[in-house]
Design a protein around this motif. Structure first.
Motif, PDB file in Angstrom:
ATOM      1  N   ALA A   1      34.160 -11.432 -68.332  1.00 59.31           N
ATOM      2  CA  ALA A   1      34.970 -12.647 -68.300  1.00 59.31           C
ATOM      3  C   ALA A   1      34.917 -13.258 -66.901  1.00 59.31           C
ATOM      4  O   ALA A   1      34.689 -12.559 -65.907  1.00 59.31           O
ATOM      5  CB  ALA A   1      36.404 -12.317 -68.688  1.00 59.31           C
ATOM      6  N   VAL A   2      35.140 -14.580 -66.817  1.00 60.71           N
ATOM      7  CA  VAL A   2      35.121 -15.255 -65.530  1.00 60.71           C
ATOM      8  C   VAL A   2      36.351 -14.832 -64.750  1.00 60.71           C
ATOM      9  O   VAL A   2      37.478 -14.913 -65.242  1.00 60.71           O
ATOM     10  CB  VAL A   2      35.103 -16.785 -65.725  1.00 60.71           C
ATOM     11  N   GLN A   3      36.122 -14.393 -63.534  1.00 57.87           N
ATOM     12  CA  GLN A   3      37.231 -13.980 -62.680  1.00 57.87           C
ATOM     13  C   GLN A   3      37.284 -14.909 -61.480  1.00 57.87           C
ATOM     14  O   GLN A   3      36.277 -15.131 -60.804  1.00 57.87           O
ATOM     15  CB  GLN A   3      37.051 -12.542 -62.224  1.00 57.87           C
ATOM     16  N   LEU A   4      38.453 -15.456 -61.233  1.00 57.61           N
ATOM     17  CA  LEU A   4      38.618 -16.374 -60.114  1.00 57.61           C
ATOM     18  C   LEU A   4      39.097 -15.595 -58.897  1.00 57.61           C
ATOM     19  O   LEU A   4      40.140 -14.949 -58.928  1.00 57.61           O
ATOM     20  CB  LEU A   4      39.613 -17.472 -60.466  1.00 57.61           C
ATOM     21  N   THR A   5      38.320 -15.696 -57.833  1.00 57.00           N
ATOM     22  CA  THR A   5      38.741 -15.092 -56.577  1.00 57.00           C
ATOM     23  C   THR A   5      39.586 -16.108 -55.823  1.00 57.00           C
ATOM     24  O   THR A   5      39.585 -17.297 -56.165  1.00 57.00           O
ATOM     25  CB  THR A   5      37.500 -14.710 -55.747  1.00 57.00           C
ATOM     26  N   PRO A   6      40.305 -15.684 -54.809  1.00 56.94           N
ATOM     27  CA  PRO A   6      41.091 -16.659 -54.037  1.00 56.94           C
ATOM     28  C   PRO A   6      40.231 -17.766 -53.438  1.00 56.94           C
ATOM     29  O   PRO A   6      40.643 -18.926 -53.374  1.00 56.94           O
ATOM     30  CB  PRO A   6      41.750 -15.806 -52.951  1.00 56.94           C
TER      31      PRO A   6
ATOM     32  N   LEU B   1      38.212 -24.844 -56.150  1.00 54.44           N
ATOM     33  CA  LEU B   1      38.539 -25.671 -57.314  1.00 54.44           C
ATOM     34  C   LEU B   1      39.681 -26.627 -57.014  1.00 54.44           C
ATOM     35  O   LEU B   1      39.648 -27.801 -57.390  1.00 54.44           O
ATOM     36  CB  LEU B   1      38.904 -24.790 -58.511  1.00 54.44           C
ATOM     37  N   VAL B   2      40.708 -26.141 -56.328  1.00 53.59           N
ATOM     38  CA  VAL B   2      41.852 -26.989 -55.993  1.00 53.59           C
ATOM     39  C   VAL B   2      41.423 -28.088 -55.031  1.00 53.59           C
ATOM     40  O   VAL B   2      41.805 -29.257 -55.179  1.00 53.59           O
ATOM     41  CB  VAL B   2      42.993 -26.134 -55.401  1.00 53.59           C
ATOM     42  N   ALA B   3      40.604 -27.743 -54.039  1.00 47.82           N
ATOM     43  CA  ALA B   3      40.139 -28.747 -53.075  1.00 47.82           C
ATOM     44  C   ALA B   3      39.255 -29.782 -53.762  1.00 47.82           C
ATOM     45  O   ALA B   3      39.358 -30.988 -53.482  1.00 47.82           O
ATOM     46  CB  ALA B   3      39.388 -28.060 -51.940  1.00 47.82           C
ATOM     47  N   GLY B   4      38.394 -29.342 -54.663  1.00 42.63           N
ATOM     48  CA  GLY B   4      37.536 -30.280 -55.391  1.00 42.63           C
ATOM     49  C   GLY B   4      38.345 -31.213 -56.268  1.00 42.63           C
ATOM     50  O   GLY B   4      38.081 -32.413 -56.340  1.00 42.63           O
ATOM     51  N   GLY B   5      39.352 -30.682 -56.945  1.00 40.80           N
ATOM     52  CA  GLY B   5      40.219 -31.522 -57.775  1.00 40.80           C
ATOM     53  C   GLY B   5      41.001 -32.517 -56.939  1.00 40.80           C
ATOM     54  O   GLY B   5      41.151 -33.683 -57.315  1.00 40.80           O
TER      55      GLY B   5
END
Length: 90
Positions: free
Chosen positions: A34-39, A45-49
């Motif tokens: 499964a895809v695991q999000l690291t810090p 992702l937050v910066a891109g959004g």
């Protein structure tokens, strides 16, 4: 040519017999993890959004400003043309 053609009496079509559906095979289980999000990836992702929201906001504000400037210039042109026509009639 345009008259309807009716079937002969007693020639009704046969009613099809119901067919039982065959069960579909289940989907194969994936061996991928499964895809695991690291810090770090979460931060990216937050910066891109956030960057996307800022860019879209800047584009929308610039379009609104362009419409406002166009409306103001059209209003000024209307006042000038009105005053020219008023002087021309007098």
């Amino acid at each position: 040519m345009f008259t309807p053609k009716y079937p002969k009496p007693g020639t009704t079509p046969a009613v099809p017999t119901p067919v039982t559906p065959t069960p579909l095979p289940s989907a194969p289980v994936s061996n991928r993890p499964a895809v695991q999000l690291t810090p770090g990836s979460t931060l990216a992702l937050v910066a891109g959004g956030g960057a996307l929201v800022l860019v879209v906001g800047a584009v929308l504000v610039s379009m609104l400003l362009a419409v406002a400037i166009t409306a103001a210039s059209v209003a000024v042109c209307a006042v000038v043309v009105r005053s020219i026509l008023k002087e021309h009639k007098a």
